[in-house]
Enzyme design. Structure first.
Site, PDB file in Angstrom:
ATOM      1  CD1 TRP A  21      -2.431  -1.714   0.048  1.00 19.39           C
ATOM      2  CD2 TRP A  21      -3.090  -1.156   2.111  1.00 19.39           C
ATOM      3  NE1 TRP A  21      -3.567  -2.424   0.327  1.00 19.39           N
ATOM      4  CE2 TRP A  21      -3.999  -2.099   1.591  1.00 19.39           C
ATOM      5  CE3 TRP A  21      -3.308  -0.663   3.399  1.00 19.39           C
ATOM      6  CZ2 TRP A  21      -5.101  -2.561   2.303  1.00 19.39           C
ATOM      7  CZ3 TRP A  21      -4.392  -1.115   4.115  1.00 19.39           C
ATOM      8  CH2 TRP A  21      -5.289  -2.059   3.575  1.00 19.39           C
ATOM      9  CE  LYS A  22       4.546   1.189  -4.310  1.00 16.02           C
ATOM     10  NZ  LYS A  22       5.061   1.615  -5.602  1.00 16.02           N
ATOM     11  CG  HIS A 109       9.740  -0.869  -2.800  1.00 22.80           C
ATOM     12  ND1 HIS A 109       9.772   0.308  -3.514  1.00 22.80           N
ATOM     13  CD2 HIS A 109       8.718  -1.596  -3.297  1.00 22.80           C
ATOM     14  CE1 HIS A 109       8.784   0.288  -4.407  1.00 22.80           C
ATOM     15  NE2 HIS A 109       8.137  -0.853  -4.305  1.00 22.80           N
ATOM     16  CD  GLU A 181       8.157  -4.128  -6.860  1.00 24.16           C
ATOM     17  OE1 GLU A 181       6.948  -4.351  -6.852  1.00 24.16           O
ATOM     18  OE2 GLU A 181       8.668  -3.177  -6.238  1.00 24.16           O
ATOM     19  N   GLY A 249      -0.440   0.139  -6.838  1.00 20.79           N
ATOM     20  CA  GLY A 249      -1.691   0.865  -7.067  1.00 20.79           C
ATOM     21  C   GLY A 249      -2.927  -0.015  -7.140  1.00 20.79           C
TER      22      GLY A 249
HETATM   23  P1  13P Z   1       2.614  -0.351  -8.900  1.00 22.75           P
HETATM   24  O1  13P Z   1       1.870  -1.661  -8.910  1.00 22.75           O
HETATM   25  O2  13P Z   1       1.770   0.794  -8.439  1.00 22.75           O
HETATM   26  O3  13P Z   1       3.337  -0.123 -10.179  1.00 22.75           O
HETATM   27  O4  13P Z   1       3.755  -0.481  -7.758  1.00 22.75           O
HETATM   28  C1  13P Z   1       4.570  -1.590  -7.781  1.00 22.75           C
HETATM   29  C2  13P Z   1       5.351  -1.643  -6.527  1.00 22.75           C
HETATM   30  O5  13P Z   1       6.232  -0.854  -6.308  1.00 22.75           O
HETATM   31  C3  13P Z   1       4.990  -2.675  -5.551  1.00 22.75           C
HETATM   32  O6  13P Z   1       5.962  -2.801  -4.570  1.00 22.75           O
END
Ligand code: 13P
Length: 273
Positions: A21-22, A109, A181, A249
């Protein structure tokens, strides 16, 4: 025809779909989102392990909800410090997360690396802290657009992952999660192609094989992350070395995230039948 896969059943790896969720959702929003998500998941999704990684201030709320209502979700965190305690204003220690029932901790991350100066040695120390307290690190690796254009993606992945593998015994590698990622795909709406994700995941598995042997390589779970959506989720997990997804997202709204989980579950189910 929907994408399918059969390699997971062969290797016994359970898919892991994680919601990062950041810095979104306070604890009230977390309560609603997690409850809503759980109501959307049924027996068909049981084969998929789902972890939710909310901001620190939400952890206790989500823990009580998951444990109190026996929800089919596991608790995750987004980061922690490598020390068990100390004068580190603003940081959170691994034992604090363990006491809250956290199972998975995202480590390294790209946003921690780029925006907060986390380097490879801190990633290694944090992986060790997470493991020391009985939790599982989700180690993030991935190249920038410049590195990709320069053709140095594999070099970058190796440089990020090898120091971590060097401090782990083969059994520890087998229970590790690595998230591929690519930095250029995060939050851009431009995901990697499933072929690129597959190639990177296969390369990551080969690094684990070289460091820890065949059993370690067969056990490690590799996620793809970067602009994952319900529309593309199945394409990634249909690849034999991609064992799950790290979702930003598209994990914030319960309805959309449930669709991601549903399509992963369907992909695995159709492979098994
Ligand atoms: P998004 O799915 O919003 O591109 O983010 C990916 C992410 O950084 C998950 O850790």
């Amino acid at each position: 025809m929907a994408a399918t896969r059969d390699s997971v059943e062969r290797a016994g790896r359970r898919p892991l779909v994680s919601a990062n969720w950041k810095m979104h959702h306070d604890h009230i929003a977390a309560l609603h989102t997690v409850r809503d998500l759980s109501l959307r998941l049924g027996p068909s999704e049981q084969g998929v392990e789902v972890s939710v990684h909310p901001p620190f201030t939400d952890l206790r709320t989500v823990q009580l909800l998951i444990e109190g209502e026996h929800l089919p979700l596991v608790l995750g965190a987004q980061h922690c410090h490598s020390a068990d305690q100390g004068a580190f204003t603003g940081e959170v220690a691994a034992p604090m997360l363990a006491r809250l029932g956290v199972r998975y901790v995202i480590v390294g991350h790209s946003e921690r690396r780029q925006l907060f100066g986390m380097d490879d040695s801190q990633v290694v120390a944090t992986v060790q802290a997470v493991r020391r307290h009985g939790m599982v690190p989700i180690v993030c690796v991935g190249e920038t657009a410049e590195q990709r254009d320069a053709g140095t993606t594999e070099q970058r992945l190796r440089a990020q992952l090898e120091p971590v593998l060097q401090v782990l015994a083969p059994e520890a590698m087998a229970s590790l999660v690595v998230a591929y990622e690519p930095v250029w795909a995060i939050g851009t709406g431009r995901p990697a192609s499933h072929v690129d994700a597959s190639d990177a995941a296969a390369f990551i598995r080969s690094l684990v094989a070289a460091a820890g042997g065949a059993e370690a390589a067969a056990g490690v779970r590799i996620q793809y992350g970067g602009s994952v959506s319900a529309a593309n989720a199945a394409d990634f997990v249909a690849e034999p070395d991609v064992d799950g997804l790290l979702v930003g997202g598209a994990s914030l709204q319960a309805a959309e995230f449930a669709e991601v989980i549903r399509s992963v579950a369907a992909c695995y189910r159709s492979a098994a039948s």
